[in-house]
Design a protein around this motif. Structure first.
Motif, PDB file in Angstrom:
ATOM      1  N   THR A 110       0.837  -1.201   0.000  1.00 44.12           N
ATOM      2  CA  THR A 110       0.000   0.000   0.000  1.00 44.12           C
ATOM      3  C   THR A 110       0.871   1.251   0.000  1.00 44.12           C
ATOM      4  O   THR A 110       0.595   2.217  -0.732  1.00 44.12           O
ATOM      5  CB  THR A 110      -0.920   0.002   1.230  1.00 44.12           C
ATOM      6  OG1 THR A 110      -1.768  -1.147   1.179  1.00 44.12           O
ATOM      7  CG2 THR A 110      -1.796   1.245   1.248  1.00 44.12           C
ATOM      8  N   LYS A 111       1.920   1.254   0.801  1.00 41.46           N
ATOM      9  CA  LYS A 111       2.842   2.399   0.828  1.00 41.46           C
ATOM     10  C   LYS A 111       3.489   2.615  -0.540  1.00 41.46           C
ATOM     11  O   LYS A 111       3.616   3.750  -1.010  1.00 41.46           O
ATOM     12  CB  LYS A 111       3.926   2.180   1.887  1.00 41.46           C
ATOM     13  CG  LYS A 111       3.417   2.191   3.316  1.00 41.46           C
ATOM     14  CD  LYS A 111       4.539   1.826   4.284  1.00 41.46           C
ATOM     15  CE  LYS A 111       4.051   1.770   5.719  1.00 41.46           C
ATOM     16  NZ  LYS A 111       5.108   1.332   6.670  1.00 41.46           N
ATOM     17  N   MET A 124      -5.812   8.672  -2.817  1.00 38.81           N
ATOM     18  CA  MET A 124      -4.724   8.143  -1.991  1.00 38.81           C
ATOM     19  C   MET A 124      -5.153   7.961  -0.533  1.00 38.81           C
ATOM     20  O   MET A 124      -4.730   7.012   0.136  1.00 38.81           O
ATOM     21  CB  MET A 124      -3.498   9.044  -2.071  1.00 38.81           C
ATOM     22  CG  MET A 124      -2.837   9.053  -3.453  1.00 38.81           C
ATOM     23  SD  MET A 124      -2.380   7.386  -4.060  1.00 38.81           S
ATOM     24  CE  MET A 124      -3.753   7.015  -5.183  1.00 38.81           C
ATOM     25  N   LEU A 125      -5.989   8.848  -0.029  1.00 38.53           N
ATOM     26  CA  LEU A 125      -6.527   8.658   1.320  1.00 38.53           C
ATOM     27  C   LEU A 125      -7.384   7.393   1.369  1.00 38.53           C
ATOM     28  O   LEU A 125      -7.315   6.619   2.331  1.00 38.53           O
ATOM     29  CB  LEU A 125      -7.339   9.882   1.744  1.00 38.53           C
ATOM     30  CG  LEU A 125      -6.532  11.118   2.125  1.00 38.53           C
ATOM     31  CD1 LEU A 125      -7.465  12.308   2.377  1.00 38.53           C
ATOM     32  CD2 LEU A 125      -5.671  10.864   3.358  1.00 38.53           C
ATOM     33  N   SER A 126      -8.197   7.195   0.342  1.00 36.38           N
ATOM     34  CA  SER A 126      -9.030   5.994   0.277  1.00 36.38           C
ATOM     35  C   SER A 126      -8.172   4.745   0.177  1.00 36.38           C
ATOM     36  O   SER A 126      -8.446   3.725   0.833  1.00 36.38           O
ATOM     37  CB  SER A 126      -9.976   6.073  -0.928  1.00 36.38           C
ATOM     38  OG  SER A 126     -10.840   7.183  -0.829  1.00 36.38           O
ATOM     39  N   GLY A 129      -6.890   0.047   1.772  1.00 33.32           N
ATOM     40  CA  GLY A 129      -5.881  -0.901   1.314  1.00 33.32           C
ATOM     41  C   GLY A 129      -5.074  -1.552   2.410  1.00 33.32           C
ATOM     42  O   GLY A 129      -4.768  -2.745   2.325  1.00 33.32           O
ATOM     43  N   GLY A 130      -4.725  -0.798   3.442  1.00 33.06           N
ATOM     44  CA  GLY A 130      -3.893  -1.353   4.506  1.00 33.06           C
ATOM     45  C   GLY A 130      -4.481  -2.588   5.168  1.00 33.06           C
ATOM     46  O   GLY A 130      -3.831  -3.640   5.228  1.00 33.06           O
ATOM     47  N   GLY A 141      -7.019   7.944 -13.431  1.00 31.08           N
ATOM     48  CA  GLY A 141      -7.194   7.873 -11.990  1.00 31.08           C
ATOM     49  C   GLY A 141      -7.275   6.452 -11.460  1.00 31.08           C
ATOM     50  O   GLY A 141      -7.566   5.500 -12.190  1.00 31.08           O
ATOM     51  N   ALA A 142      -7.044   6.326 -10.161  1.00 27.86           N
ATOM     52  CA  ALA A 142      -7.048   5.034  -9.485  1.00 27.86           C
ATOM     53  C   ALA A 142      -8.413   4.649  -8.946  1.00 27.86           C
ATOM     54  O   ALA A 142      -8.530   3.675  -8.197  1.00 27.86           O
ATOM     55  CB  ALA A 142      -6.029   5.060  -8.339  1.00 27.86           C
ATOM     56  N   SER A 143      -9.456   5.370  -9.330  1.00 27.26           N
ATOM     57  CA  SER A 143     -10.776   5.138  -8.741  1.00 27.26           C
ATOM     58  C   SER A 143     -11.295   3.736  -8.998  1.00 27.26           C
ATOM     59  O   SER A 143     -11.943   3.137  -8.135  1.00 27.26           O
ATOM     60  CB  SER A 143     -11.776   6.175  -9.281  1.00 27.26           C
ATOM     61  OG  SER A 143     -11.361   7.483  -8.961  1.00 27.26           O
ATOM     62  N   GLY A 144     -11.044   3.192 -10.188  1.00 23.43           N
ATOM     63  CA  GLY A 144     -11.497   1.834 -10.472  1.00 23.43           C
ATOM     64  C   GLY A 144     -10.866   0.827  -9.529  1.00 23.43           C
ATOM     65  O   GLY A 144     -11.539  -0.065  -9.005  1.00 23.43           O
ATOM     66  N   ALA A 145      -9.557   0.975  -9.293  1.00 19.91           N
ATOM     67  CA  ALA A 145      -8.867   0.083  -8.361  1.00 19.91           C
ATOM     68  C   ALA A 145      -9.388   0.273  -6.937  1.00 19.91           C
ATOM     69  O   ALA A 145      -9.560  -0.703  -6.190  1.00 19.91           O
ATOM     70  CB  ALA A 145      -7.363   0.341  -8.407  1.00 19.91           C
ATOM     71  N   ILE A 146      -9.665   1.524  -6.549  1.00 25.36           N
ATOM     72  CA  ILE A 146     -10.181   1.810  -5.210  1.00 25.36           C
ATOM     73  C   ILE A 146     -11.547   1.160  -5.017  1.00 25.36           C
ATOM     74  O   ILE A 146     -11.836   0.574  -3.960  1.00 25.36           O
ATOM     75  CB  ILE A 146     -10.276   3.323  -4.973  1.00 25.36           C
ATOM     76  CG1 ILE A 146      -8.912   3.985  -5.135  1.00 25.36           C
ATOM     77  CG2 ILE A 146     -10.857   3.613  -3.595  1.00 25.36           C
ATOM     78  CD1 ILE A 146      -7.863   3.507  -4.181  1.00 25.36           C
ATOM     79  N   PHE A 147     -12.404   1.244  -6.021  1.00 17.50           N
ATOM     80  CA  PHE A 147     -13.715   0.606  -5.925  1.00 17.50           C
ATOM     81  C   PHE A 147     -13.573  -0.912  -5.830  1.00 17.50           C
ATOM     82  O   PHE A 147     -14.369  -1.580  -5.170  1.00 17.50           O
ATOM     83  CB  PHE A 147     -14.591   0.992  -7.118  1.00 17.50           C
ATOM     84  CG  PHE A 147     -15.508   2.142  -6.837  1.00 17.50           C
ATOM     85  CD1 PHE A 147     -16.860   1.936  -6.600  1.00 17.50           C
ATOM     86  CD2 PHE A 147     -15.024   3.434  -6.792  1.00 17.50           C
ATOM     87  CE1 PHE A 147     -17.708   2.990  -6.319  1.00 17.50           C
ATOM     88  CE2 PHE A 147     -15.856   4.507  -6.522  1.00 17.50           C
ATOM     89  CZ  PHE A 147     -17.212   4.293  -6.278  1.00 17.50           C
ATOM     90  N   GLY A 148     -12.564  -1.465  -6.501  1.00 15.78           N
ATOM     91  CA  GLY A 148     -12.312  -2.895  -6.371  1.00 15.78           C
ATOM     92  C   GLY A 148     -11.943  -3.263  -4.948  1.00 15.78           C
ATOM     93  O   GLY A 148     -12.395  -4.281  -4.414  1.00 15.78           O
ATOM     94  N   LEU A 149     -11.121  -2.435  -4.302  1.00 17.17           N
ATOM     95  CA  LEU A 149     -10.762  -2.674  -2.901  1.00 17.17           C
ATOM     96  C   LEU A 149     -11.977  -2.537  -1.994  1.00 17.17           C
ATOM     97  O   LEU A 149     -12.109  -3.273  -1.003  1.00 17.17           O
ATOM     98  CB  LEU A 149      -9.670  -1.693  -2.462  1.00 17.17           C
ATOM     99  CG  LEU A 149      -8.336  -1.743  -3.215  1.00 17.17           C
ATOM    100  CD1 LEU A 149      -7.329  -0.795  -2.557  1.00 17.17           C
ATOM    101  CD2 LEU A 149      -7.783  -3.156  -3.275  1.00 17.17           C
ATOM    102  N   LEU A 150     -12.863  -1.614  -2.324  1.00  9.79           N
ATOM    103  CA  LEU A 150     -14.071  -1.439  -1.520  1.00  9.79           C
ATOM    104  C   LEU A 150     -14.972  -2.666  -1.623  1.00  9.79           C
ATOM    105  O   LEU A 150     -15.513  -3.152  -0.614  1.00  9.79           O
ATOM    106  CB  LEU A 150     -14.820  -0.186  -1.982  1.00  9.79           C
ATOM    107  CG  LEU A 150     -16.033   0.258  -1.160  1.00  9.79           C
ATOM    108  CD1 LEU A 150     -15.659   0.475   0.296  1.00  9.79           C
ATOM    109  CD2 LEU A 150     -16.613   1.539  -1.749  1.00  9.79           C
ATOM    110  N   GLY A 151     -15.126  -3.191  -2.838  1.00 15.23           N
ATOM    111  CA  GLY A 151     -15.894  -4.422  -3.004  1.00 15.23           C
ATOM    112  C   GLY A 151     -15.251  -5.592  -2.283  1.00 15.23           C
ATOM    113  O   GLY A 151     -15.934  -6.425  -1.668  1.00 15.23           O
TER     114      GLY A 151
END
Length: 294
Positions: free
Chosen positions: A83-84, A150-152, A157-158, A196-206
Protein backbone atom coordinates in the motif's frame (compact mmCIF):
# COMPACT_ATOMS: atom_id res chain seq x y z
CA UNK A 1 -2.77 -31.90 4.06
CA UNK A 2 -3.55 -28.35 5.21
CA UNK A 3 -3.97 -27.43 8.87
CA UNK A 4 -7.41 -26.75 10.27
CA UNK A 5 -8.71 -23.21 10.46
CA UNK A 6 -7.58 -21.06 13.37
CA UNK A 7 -9.98 -18.56 14.89
CA UNK A 8 -9.48 -15.38 16.87
CA UNK A 9 -8.94 -16.12 20.56
CA UNK A 10 -11.49 -13.43 21.48
CA UNK A 11 -13.98 -14.22 18.70
CA UNK A 12 -13.99 -18.00 18.17
CA UNK A 13 -16.40 -17.77 15.23
CA UNK A 14 -13.99 -15.65 13.16
CA UNK A 15 -11.31 -17.44 11.18
CA UNK A 16 -8.00 -15.64 10.90
CA UNK A 17 -4.41 -16.19 9.92
CA UNK A 18 -3.11 -13.09 11.68
CA UNK A 19 -1.34 -13.45 15.00
CA UNK A 20 0.01 -11.09 17.64
CA UNK A 21 3.71 -10.54 16.98
CA UNK A 22 4.39 -10.49 20.73
CA UNK A 23 2.43 -13.43 22.18
CA UNK A 24 1.48 -15.18 18.88
CA UNK A 25 -2.21 -15.52 19.77
CA UNK A 26 -4.47 -15.53 16.68
CA UNK A 27 -6.38 -12.26 16.30
CA UNK A 28 -9.04 -11.03 13.87
CA UNK A 29 -8.93 -7.57 12.22
CA UNK A 30 -11.19 -6.15 14.93
CA UNK A 31 -8.77 -7.17 17.67
CA UNK A 32 -5.46 -6.43 15.99
CA UNK A 33 -3.77 -3.18 16.95
CA UNK A 34 -1.06 -1.76 14.70
CA UNK A 35 2.44 -1.83 16.14
CA UNK A 36 5.84 -0.78 14.85
CA UNK A 37 6.21 -4.36 13.60
CA UNK A 38 3.05 -6.25 12.68
CA UNK A 39 0.04 -6.25 15.02
CA UNK A 40 -0.50 -6.75 18.74
CA UNK A 41 -3.50 -8.14 20.60
CA UNK A 42 -5.41 -6.04 23.17
CA UNK A 43 -3.82 -7.92 26.09
CA UNK A 44 -0.28 -7.17 24.93
CA UNK A 45 -1.11 -3.53 24.31
CA UNK A 46 -2.68 -3.35 27.77
CA UNK A 47 0.50 -4.74 29.33
CA UNK A 48 -1.04 -8.01 30.50
CA UNK A 49 0.83 -10.37 28.18
CA UNK A 50 3.55 -11.07 30.73
CA UNK A 51 1.22 -11.92 33.59
CA UNK A 52 3.30 -15.01 34.45
CA UNK A 53 2.48 -18.65 34.88
CA UNK A 54 -0.70 -17.96 36.84
CA UNK A 55 -2.29 -15.91 34.04
CA UNK A 56 -5.60 -17.16 32.73
CA UNK A 57 -4.94 -15.75 29.25
CA UNK A 58 -4.78 -18.48 26.61
CA UNK A 59 -1.35 -19.34 25.36
CA UNK A 60 -0.22 -19.36 21.77
CA UNK A 61 -1.50 -22.15 19.60
CA UNK A 62 0.90 -24.23 17.53
CA UNK A 63 -0.71 -23.03 14.32
CA UNK A 64 -0.55 -19.36 15.37
CA UNK A 65 3.20 -19.29 14.91
CA UNK A 66 2.74 -20.01 11.23
CA UNK A 67 2.55 -16.55 9.61
CA UNK A 68 -0.37 -16.96 7.21
CA UNK A 69 -3.26 -14.60 6.47
CA UNK A 70 -6.88 -15.67 6.15
CA UNK A 71 -6.34 -15.98 2.38
CA UNK A 72 -3.18 -18.05 2.82
CA UNK A 73 -0.71 -15.24 2.20
CA UNK A 74 2.56 -14.95 4.07
CA UNK A 75 2.51 -12.69 7.12
CA UNK A 76 5.17 -9.98 7.02
CA UNK A 77 6.68 -7.52 9.46
CA UNK A 78 5.22 -4.59 7.51
CA UNK A 79 1.64 -5.44 6.52
CA UNK A 80 1.21 -2.12 4.64
CA UNK A 81 4.32 -2.23 2.45
CA UNK A 82 2.54 -2.69 -0.90
CA UNK A 83 0.00 0.00 0.00
CA UNK A 84 2.84 2.40 0.83
CA UNK A 85 4.54 1.62 -2.49
CA UNK A 86 1.30 2.14 -4.44
CA UNK A 87 0.64 5.47 -2.75
CA UNK A 88 4.22 6.60 -3.36
CA UNK A 89 4.10 5.49 -7.01
CA UNK A 90 0.89 7.40 -7.64
CA UNK A 91 2.30 10.52 -6.00
CA UNK A 92 5.58 10.36 -7.94
CA UNK A 93 3.77 9.94 -11.26
CA UNK A 94 1.48 12.84 -10.35
CA UNK A 95 4.47 15.09 -9.63
CA UNK A 96 6.18 14.03 -12.86
CA UNK A 97 3.00 14.76 -14.81
CA UNK A 98 2.79 18.20 -13.20
CA UNK A 99 6.30 18.97 -14.33
CA UNK A 100 5.98 17.47 -17.80
CA UNK A 101 2.68 19.14 -18.64
CA UNK A 102 -0.36 17.99 -20.60
CA UNK A 103 1.63 16.15 -23.25
CA UNK A 104 2.56 13.33 -20.87
CA UNK A 105 -1.04 13.03 -19.65
CA UNK A 106 -2.27 12.86 -23.23
CA UNK A 107 0.18 10.04 -23.95
CA UNK A 108 -0.77 7.95 -20.90
CA UNK A 109 -4.45 8.52 -20.12
CA UNK A 110 -7.21 6.15 -21.21
CA UNK A 111 -8.67 7.02 -24.59
CA UNK A 112 -10.25 4.56 -26.98
CA UNK A 113 -9.70 6.35 -30.26
CA UNK A 114 -9.11 10.07 -30.72
CA UNK A 115 -7.45 12.28 -33.30
CA UNK A 116 -4.24 13.72 -31.93
CA UNK A 117 -3.21 16.86 -33.83
CA UNK A 118 0.26 16.57 -32.28
CA UNK A 119 0.97 13.37 -34.22
CA UNK A 120 -1.48 13.89 -37.06
CA UNK A 121 -3.48 10.66 -36.72
CA UNK A 122 -5.83 8.70 -34.47
CA UNK A 123 -4.34 7.35 -31.24
CA UNK A 124 -5.65 5.21 -28.39
CA UNK A 125 -6.28 1.67 -27.20
CA UNK A 126 -8.01 0.86 -30.47
CA UNK A 127 -4.79 1.75 -32.30
CA UNK A 128 -2.80 -0.80 -30.30
CA UNK A 129 -1.81 1.40 -27.36
CA UNK A 130 -2.98 -1.16 -24.80
CA UNK A 131 -0.55 0.19 -22.20
CA UNK A 132 -3.07 3.01 -21.62
CA UNK A 133 -5.28 0.51 -19.79
CA UNK A 134 -2.59 0.30 -17.10
CA UNK A 135 -0.90 3.71 -17.16
CA UNK A 136 -4.21 5.56 -16.79
CA UNK A 137 -4.79 3.79 -13.45
CA UNK A 138 -1.70 5.52 -11.97
CA UNK A 139 -2.34 8.93 -13.53
CA UNK A 140 -3.93 11.97 -11.85
CA UNK A 141 -4.13 15.69 -12.52
CA UNK A 142 -6.21 17.59 -9.95
CA UNK A 143 -5.00 17.86 -6.35
CA UNK A 144 -8.38 16.85 -4.92
CA UNK A 145 -8.54 13.84 -7.21
CA UNK A 146 -5.27 12.31 -6.10
CA UNK A 147 -5.78 13.35 -2.48
CA UNK A 148 -9.14 11.58 -2.25
CA UNK A 149 -7.90 8.47 -4.05
CA UNK A 150 -4.72 8.14 -1.99
CA UNK A 151 -6.53 8.66 1.32
CA UNK A 152 -9.03 5.99 0.28
CA UNK A 153 -6.21 3.67 -0.77
CA UNK A 154 -4.48 4.10 2.59
CA UNK A 155 -7.61 3.56 4.70
CA UNK A 156 -9.04 0.66 2.71
CA UNK A 157 -5.88 -0.90 1.31
CA UNK A 158 -3.89 -1.35 4.51
CA UNK A 159 -6.33 -3.70 6.28
CA UNK A 160 -6.92 -5.60 3.04
CA UNK A 161 -3.20 -6.12 2.49
CA UNK A 162 -2.86 -7.43 6.04
CA UNK A 163 -5.77 -9.82 5.50
CA UNK A 164 -4.83 -11.10 2.03
CA UNK A 165 -1.05 -10.92 1.89
CA UNK A 166 1.09 -8.91 -0.48
CA UNK A 167 0.86 -10.92 -3.69
CA UNK A 168 -2.89 -11.44 -3.50
CA UNK A 169 -3.52 -7.83 -2.54
CA UNK A 170 -1.40 -6.46 -5.40
CA UNK A 171 -3.15 -8.80 -7.86
CA UNK A 172 -6.53 -7.59 -6.58
CA UNK A 173 -5.52 -3.94 -7.00
CA UNK A 174 -4.13 -4.31 -10.53
CA UNK A 175 -7.00 -6.47 -11.77
CA UNK A 176 -9.56 -4.02 -10.35
CA UNK A 177 -7.83 -1.16 -12.12
CA UNK A 178 -7.77 -3.12 -15.38
CA UNK A 179 -11.44 -4.00 -14.95
CA UNK A 180 -12.30 -0.33 -14.63
CA UNK A 181 -10.26 0.53 -17.72
CA UNK A 182 -11.83 -2.29 -19.75
CA UNK A 183 -15.41 -1.26 -18.97
CA UNK A 184 -14.60 2.38 -19.73
CA UNK A 185 -13.12 1.34 -23.06
CA UNK A 186 -16.22 -0.72 -23.79
CA UNK A 187 -18.93 1.78 -22.81
CA UNK A 188 -17.52 5.31 -22.67
CA UNK A 189 -17.14 7.68 -25.62
CA UNK A 190 -13.97 6.69 -27.42
CA UNK A 191 -12.64 10.24 -27.64
CA UNK A 192 -13.26 10.86 -23.93
CA UNK A 193 -10.01 10.64 -21.92
CA UNK A 194 -10.14 9.27 -18.38
CA UNK A 195 -7.58 8.64 -15.67
CA UNK A 196 -7.19 7.87 -11.99
CA UNK A 197 -7.05 5.03 -9.49
CA UNK A 198 -10.78 5.14 -8.74
CA UNK A 199 -11.50 1.83 -10.47
CA UNK A 200 -8.87 0.08 -8.36
CA UNK A 201 -10.18 1.81 -5.21
CA UNK A 202 -13.71 0.61 -5.92
CA UNK A 203 -12.31 -2.89 -6.37
CA UNK A 204 -10.76 -2.67 -2.90
CA UNK A 205 -14.07 -1.44 -1.52
CA UNK A 206 -15.89 -4.42 -3.00
CA UNK A 207 -13.20 -6.72 -1.63
CA UNK A 208 -13.65 -5.19 1.82
CA UNK A 209 -17.35 -6.05 1.72
CA UNK A 210 -16.53 -9.64 0.74
CA UNK A 211 -13.96 -9.95 3.53
CA UNK A 212 -16.26 -8.49 6.18
CA UNK A 213 -19.02 -10.89 5.18
CA UNK A 214 -16.55 -13.78 5.32
CA UNK A 215 -15.52 -12.76 8.84
CA UNK A 216 -19.17 -12.32 9.87
CA UNK A 217 -18.80 -8.61 10.62
CA UNK A 218 -21.64 -6.09 10.65
CA UNK A 219 -22.13 -5.27 6.95
CA UNK A 220 -24.05 -2.03 7.43
CA UNK A 221 -21.03 0.34 7.57
CA UNK A 222 -19.40 -0.95 4.38
CA UNK A 223 -22.75 -1.11 2.55
CA UNK A 224 -23.44 2.50 3.54
CA UNK A 225 -19.98 3.55 2.35
CA UNK A 226 -20.41 1.70 -0.93
CA UNK A 227 -23.87 3.20 -1.49
CA UNK A 228 -22.54 6.71 -0.79
CA UNK A 229 -19.68 6.27 -3.24
CA UNK A 230 -22.02 4.94 -5.93
CA UNK A 231 -24.32 7.91 -5.33
CA UNK A 232 -21.42 10.29 -5.96
CA UNK A 233 -20.40 8.24 -8.98
CA UNK A 234 -23.74 8.66 -10.74
CA UNK A 235 -24.65 12.19 -9.60
CA UNK A 236 -21.42 14.18 -9.87
CA UNK A 237 -20.36 15.41 -13.28
CA UNK A 238 -16.98 14.55 -14.73
CA UNK A 239 -16.79 11.08 -13.14
CA UNK A 240 -16.11 8.01 -15.28
CA UNK A 241 -18.76 5.77 -13.74
CA UNK A 242 -17.74 2.94 -16.05
CA UNK A 243 -14.33 2.71 -14.35
CA UNK A 244 -15.93 2.65 -10.90
CA UNK A 245 -18.40 -0.07 -11.79
CA UNK A 246 -15.84 -2.14 -13.69
CA UNK A 247 -13.39 -2.02 -10.81
CA UNK A 248 -16.10 -2.88 -8.31
CA UNK A 249 -17.25 -5.93 -10.28
CA UNK A 250 -13.76 -7.33 -10.83
CA UNK A 251 -12.55 -6.58 -7.30
CA UNK A 252 -15.57 -8.22 -5.72
CA UNK A 253 -15.26 -11.33 -7.89
CA UNK A 254 -11.52 -11.72 -7.31
CA UNK A 255 -11.85 -11.19 -3.55
CA UNK A 256 -14.62 -13.77 -3.34
CA UNK A 257 -12.38 -16.35 -4.99
CA UNK A 258 -9.54 -15.47 -2.63
CA UNK A 259 -11.31 -15.65 0.72
CA UNK A 260 -13.74 -18.48 -0.11
CA UNK A 261 -11.25 -20.80 -1.80
CA UNK A 262 -11.29 -24.27 -0.20
CA UNK A 263 -8.13 -24.92 1.76
CA UNK A 264 -7.21 -28.09 -0.11
CA UNK A 265 -7.25 -26.21 -3.45
CA UNK A 266 -6.62 -22.68 -2.21
CA UNK A 267 -3.82 -21.63 -4.57
CA UNK A 268 -5.47 -23.20 -7.61
CA UNK A 269 -8.81 -21.47 -7.00
CA UNK A 270 -7.28 -18.12 -6.07
CA UNK A 271 -4.92 -17.77 -8.98
CA UNK A 272 -7.46 -19.40 -11.28
CA UNK A 273 -9.92 -16.65 -10.32
CA UNK A 274 -7.29 -14.03 -11.10
CA UNK A 275 -6.59 -15.67 -14.46
CA UNK A 276 -10.29 -15.74 -15.36
CA UNK A 277 -10.63 -12.06 -14.42
CA UNK A 278 -7.63 -11.14 -16.56
CA UNK A 279 -8.97 -13.22 -19.45
CA UNK A 280 -12.34 -11.45 -19.18
CA UNK A 281 -10.58 -8.07 -19.39
CA UNK A 282 -8.61 -9.19 -22.46
CA UNK A 283 -11.75 -10.47 -24.18
CA UNK A 284 -13.65 -7.22 -23.54
CA UNK A 285 -10.78 -5.13 -24.91
CA UNK A 286 -10.30 -7.40 -27.91
CA UNK A 287 -14.00 -7.46 -28.82
CA UNK A 288 -14.30 -3.69 -28.47
CA UNK A 289 -11.19 -3.13 -30.58
CA UNK A 290 -12.57 -5.36 -33.36
CA UNK A 291 -15.84 -3.43 -33.20
CA UNK A 292 -14.08 -0.09 -33.57
CA UNK A 293 -11.49 -1.02 -36.18
CA UNK A 294 -13.13 -3.91 -38.03
Amino acid sequence: MEDQAVCCYRHPQRETGISCTRCERPICPECMISASVGFHCPECVGGRASAGAGSSAPGPSPRASQPRTIAGGVMTSDPRLVTKILVALNLVIWLVALGAGDRLVDDLDLVGRAYDPGVGHVVGVGEGQWYRLVTSVFLHQQVMHIAFNMLSLWWIGGPLEAALGRARYLSLYLLSGLGGSALSYLLAAQNQPSLGASGAIFGLLGATAVLMRRLQYDMRPVIALLALNLLFTFTWSGIAWQAHVGGLIVGTAVAYGMVHAPRERRALVQWGTCAVALLAVIVVVWVRTLELTG
